[in-house]
Design an enzyme around this catalytic site. Sequence first.
Site, short mmCIF file in Angstrom:
data_model
loop_
_atom_site.label_atom_id
_atom_site.label_comp_id
_atom_site.label_asym_id
_atom_site.label_seq_id
_atom_site.Cartn_x
_atom_site.Cartn_y
_atom_site.Cartn_z
N GLY A 51 0.87 -1.18 0.00
CA GLY A 51 0.00 0.00 0.00
C GLY A 51 0.90 1.23 0.00
O GLY A 51 1.86 1.30 0.80
N ALA A 52 0.61 2.17 -0.89
CA ALA A 52 1.54 3.28 -1.14
C ALA A 52 1.92 4.08 0.13
O ALA A 52 3.11 4.21 0.43
CB ALA A 52 0.95 4.19 -2.22
N ASP A 239 -1.38 4.85 -6.25
CA ASP A 239 0.05 4.66 -5.96
C ASP A 239 0.87 5.82 -6.48
O ASP A 239 1.96 6.10 -5.99
CB ASP A 239 0.54 3.35 -6.57
CG ASP A 239 -0.09 2.19 -5.81
OD1 ASP A 239 -1.23 1.83 -6.14
OD2 ASP A 239 0.54 1.72 -4.85
O1 MRU Z 1 0.60 -3.93 -4.58
P1 MRU Z 1 0.01 -3.19 -3.42
O2 MRU Z 1 -0.83 -4.03 -2.54
O3 MRU Z 1 1.06 -2.39 -2.67
O4 MRU Z 1 -0.94 -2.14 -4.13
C1 MRU Z 1 -1.70 -1.26 -3.34
C2 MRU Z 1 -2.64 -0.44 -4.11
O5 MRU Z 1 -2.67 -0.45 -5.33
C3 MRU Z 1 -3.49 0.49 -3.34
O6 MRU Z 1 -4.73 0.64 -3.95
C4 MRU Z 1 -2.77 1.83 -3.33
O7 MRU Z 1 -1.49 1.69 -2.80
C5 MRU Z 1 -3.49 2.85 -2.58
S1 MRU Z 1 -3.33 2.54 -0.87
C6 MRU Z 1 -3.94 3.70 0.10
#
Ligand code: MRU
Length: 346
Positions: A51-52, A239
């Site tokens: 998650g970003a 992201d």
């Molecule tokens: O591959 P991940 O699980 O890190 O991807 C996360 C996402 O795409 C989320 O939707 C994004 O980071 C937004 S989180 C607040």
Amino acid sequence: MDDFFTLRTVTWAGGKVRMIDQTALPTRFYYVTYERPEQVAAAIKTMVVRGAPAIGVAAAMGVGLAAVRSRSTRLPEFTRELESAASLLRSTRPTAVNLFWGIDRIMAKARSAASVKSAREAIVDEVKAMEEEDVAVNRKLGANGASLIKDGDTVLTQCNAGALATVGYGTALGVVRAAVEQGKLVKVLVPETRPALQGARLTAFELVRDKISCTLISDTAVGLMMSRGRVDRVIVGADRITKDGYVFNKIGTYQEAVLASRHHIPFYPAAPRSTFDLQRAHEQVTIEERGAEEVVRIRGKRIAPEGIPVANPAFDMTPSELVTTMITERGLLNPPFEESIPRLMS
Ligand code: MRU
């Protein structure tokens, strides 16, 4: 366990970094504690933390660990050690800009310090501040976004943009939480989000735990749900949002945006300032390509024949013309985004 309105996914624990191991959810819930930057880098790469916003703070804390562990007494040597940790952490995942934002913020503290002691102190203060800030920013963003939600709405999301994707509270799910806290009845449609299943494993876990009404669907059911009038708005995280208003988010987001446009459903990305990349346009962003194993297996069980070629892009890109409004802690951004992004986010 606390509920996800208050729980912290990543935390600075007296010179160590503690985080929920998200690879074990939803069947097992436990924390892992790291003392070395390499451990944090491995945790980001293997998605123990993902998650970003969460990986932005985790990476900053990874550099923080290098600072507290360093034995250097001279600033140039100390800074070189931090640079080496930073470069390892930067190499973990390419798409979420928060990762680079978090590391740069800590490196700026190191570079502006007059001594190793003051650098170390400033860095520790900064990682603690970033942890607190993340929750405060998400609460603000959530309150801004909740104004767009009507009592009784069903919100479609993608992946996990909840408390688990941030230090706490969440971005897209932060908007849902804020609406719930305002007394609105909100239902969430949760696509499972193949291949890593963040929807089924993480978003569903958070929402069930917090007793927020939700229904799990397969990724392939999104179009039918929309055509049956079962979706009032789409709210996703991001992201990276580039200066030209393109939204990079978990694979599957773009098809939700196209379908939302076809069915005249508003599409709202929700993201903090740290997700905006004011330096780059969309052509300059690398979309992470992950290993074939995630696609040919589901939770370890092989589902595709040996030898099949696989493509596994982890993110996609939604063009700005498919975005209705962006939700941020600084307010709501409306088209044209090439103008509203620099105006509000510089
Ligand atoms: O591959 P991940 O699980 O890190 O991807 C996360 C996402 O795409 C989320 O939707 C994004 O980071 C937004 S989180 C607040």
